[in-house]
Design a protein around this motif. Sequence first.
Motif, short mmCIF file in Angstrom:
data_model
loop_
_atom_site.label_atom_id
_atom_site.label_comp_id
_atom_site.label_asym_id
_atom_site.label_seq_id
_atom_site.Cartn_x
_atom_site.Cartn_y
_atom_site.Cartn_z
N ILE A 40 0.84 -1.20 0.00
CA ILE A 40 0.00 0.00 0.00
C ILE A 40 0.87 1.25 0.00
O ILE A 40 0.63 2.19 -0.76
CB ILE A 40 -0.95 0.00 1.22
CG1 ILE A 40 -2.06 -1.04 1.01
CG2 ILE A 40 -1.52 1.38 1.47
CD1 ILE A 40 -2.90 -1.29 2.25
N ARG A 41 1.90 1.26 0.84
CA ARG A 41 2.81 2.41 0.92
C ARG A 41 3.42 2.69 -0.45
O ARG A 41 3.37 3.81 -0.96
CB ARG A 41 3.91 2.16 1.95
CG ARG A 41 4.87 3.34 2.13
CD ARG A 41 6.17 2.92 2.81
NE ARG A 41 6.94 2.00 1.99
CZ ARG A 41 7.66 2.36 0.92
NH1 ARG A 41 7.70 3.61 0.52
NH2 ARG A 41 8.34 1.46 0.22
N ARG A 42 3.98 1.65 -1.04
CA ARG A 42 4.66 1.79 -2.33
C ARG A 42 3.70 2.26 -3.43
O ARG A 42 3.99 3.22 -4.16
CB ARG A 42 5.29 0.45 -2.71
CG ARG A 42 6.11 0.46 -3.97
CD ARG A 42 6.71 -0.91 -4.28
NE ARG A 42 5.79 -2.02 -4.09
CZ ARG A 42 4.83 -2.37 -4.97
NH1 ARG A 42 4.66 -1.69 -6.07
NH2 ARG A 42 4.05 -3.41 -4.73
N ILE A 43 2.55 1.62 -3.52
CA ILE A 43 1.58 1.94 -4.57
C ILE A 43 1.02 3.35 -4.37
O ILE A 43 0.85 4.10 -5.34
CB ILE A 43 0.47 0.88 -4.62
CG1 ILE A 43 1.06 -0.46 -5.06
CG2 ILE A 43 -0.68 1.30 -5.52
CD1 ILE A 43 0.18 -1.66 -4.78
N ALA A 44 0.73 3.72 -3.15
CA ALA A 44 0.19 5.06 -2.87
C ALA A 44 1.19 6.14 -3.28
O ALA A 44 0.82 7.12 -3.94
CB ALA A 44 -0.18 5.20 -1.40
N LEU A 69 -0.83 11.85 1.16
CA LEU A 69 -1.43 12.11 2.48
C LEU A 69 -2.79 12.79 2.35
O LEU A 69 -3.74 12.41 3.04
CB LEU A 69 -0.47 12.95 3.33
CG LEU A 69 -0.70 12.99 4.82
CD1 LEU A 69 -0.69 11.60 5.43
CD2 LEU A 69 0.37 13.84 5.49
N ASP A 70 -2.90 13.73 1.44
CA ASP A 70 -4.17 14.43 1.22
C ASP A 70 -5.24 13.48 0.68
O ASP A 70 -6.39 13.51 1.13
CB ASP A 70 -3.99 15.60 0.26
CG ASP A 70 -3.13 16.70 0.83
OD1 ASP A 70 -3.13 16.89 2.06
OD2 ASP A 70 -2.45 17.38 0.04
N ARG A 106 -4.38 6.44 9.39
CA ARG A 106 -3.40 5.58 10.08
C ARG A 106 -3.49 4.18 9.50
O ARG A 106 -4.47 3.84 8.83
CB ARG A 106 -3.64 5.58 11.58
CG ARG A 106 -5.04 5.20 11.95
CD ARG A 106 -5.43 5.61 13.37
NE ARG A 106 -6.73 5.05 13.64
CZ ARG A 106 -7.01 4.20 14.59
NH1 ARG A 106 -6.06 3.83 15.44
NH2 ARG A 106 -8.21 3.72 14.74
N THR A 107 -2.49 3.37 9.76
CA THR A 107 -2.45 2.03 9.16
C THR A 107 -3.61 1.16 9.64
O THR A 107 -4.05 0.27 8.91
CB THR A 107 -1.10 1.33 9.44
OG1 THR A 107 -0.87 1.29 10.85
CG2 THR A 107 0.04 2.06 8.75
N THR A 122 5.85 8.68 6.49
CA THR A 122 5.78 7.78 5.34
C THR A 122 5.31 8.48 4.08
O THR A 122 5.85 8.25 3.00
CB THR A 122 4.84 6.60 5.66
OG1 THR A 122 5.33 5.95 6.83
CG2 THR A 122 4.76 5.63 4.52
N PHE A 123 4.30 9.34 4.20
CA PHE A 123 3.68 9.90 3.01
C PHE A 123 3.98 11.37 2.76
O PHE A 123 3.66 11.90 1.70
CB PHE A 123 2.16 9.69 3.07
CG PHE A 123 1.78 8.24 3.06
CD1 PHE A 123 2.18 7.39 2.04
CD2 PHE A 123 1.01 7.70 4.07
CE1 PHE A 123 1.83 6.05 2.01
CE2 PHE A 123 0.64 6.36 4.06
CZ PHE A 123 1.05 5.55 3.03
#
Length: 139
Positions: A59-63, A72-73, A82-83, A119-120
Amino acid sequence: MKRDDFNQAVKKMVDTDSSYRENAYHFVAEAVSRTAEKIREASPAAGRHIRGQELLEGIRRIALETFGPLTLDVLTEWGITRTEDFGAIVFRMVDKGLLGSSSEDSPADFADGYPFSETFYQPFILKEDETLPELPKIK
């Protein structure tokens, strides 16, 4: 499951509980699919279940790839801050039969996965010694 059936199920979930936007469910479903594909590519014989932490990383990578500095927005607009929210979405889809799970899976697998701000947002903040690239002049 057919796309229309998935869309209808997601719409019903959002109508029942509007904590998360429809786009959030579609994004998480896409992240599950792409993360599973990436794991299979890395280890074709594995064919195993995706763990919560692996999905969070996917999810982190794809986002970040998809939304860049707006990640983040976008996630906040969808109700995700949050996760644990990713875990809630996953388990709502599991409850509706849209995703599978194993007996070892739990919403707790998504707890404190990573801090959203770091993260974002942080990847897009210039360091003190960095400068923006020169933009072409408009004629």
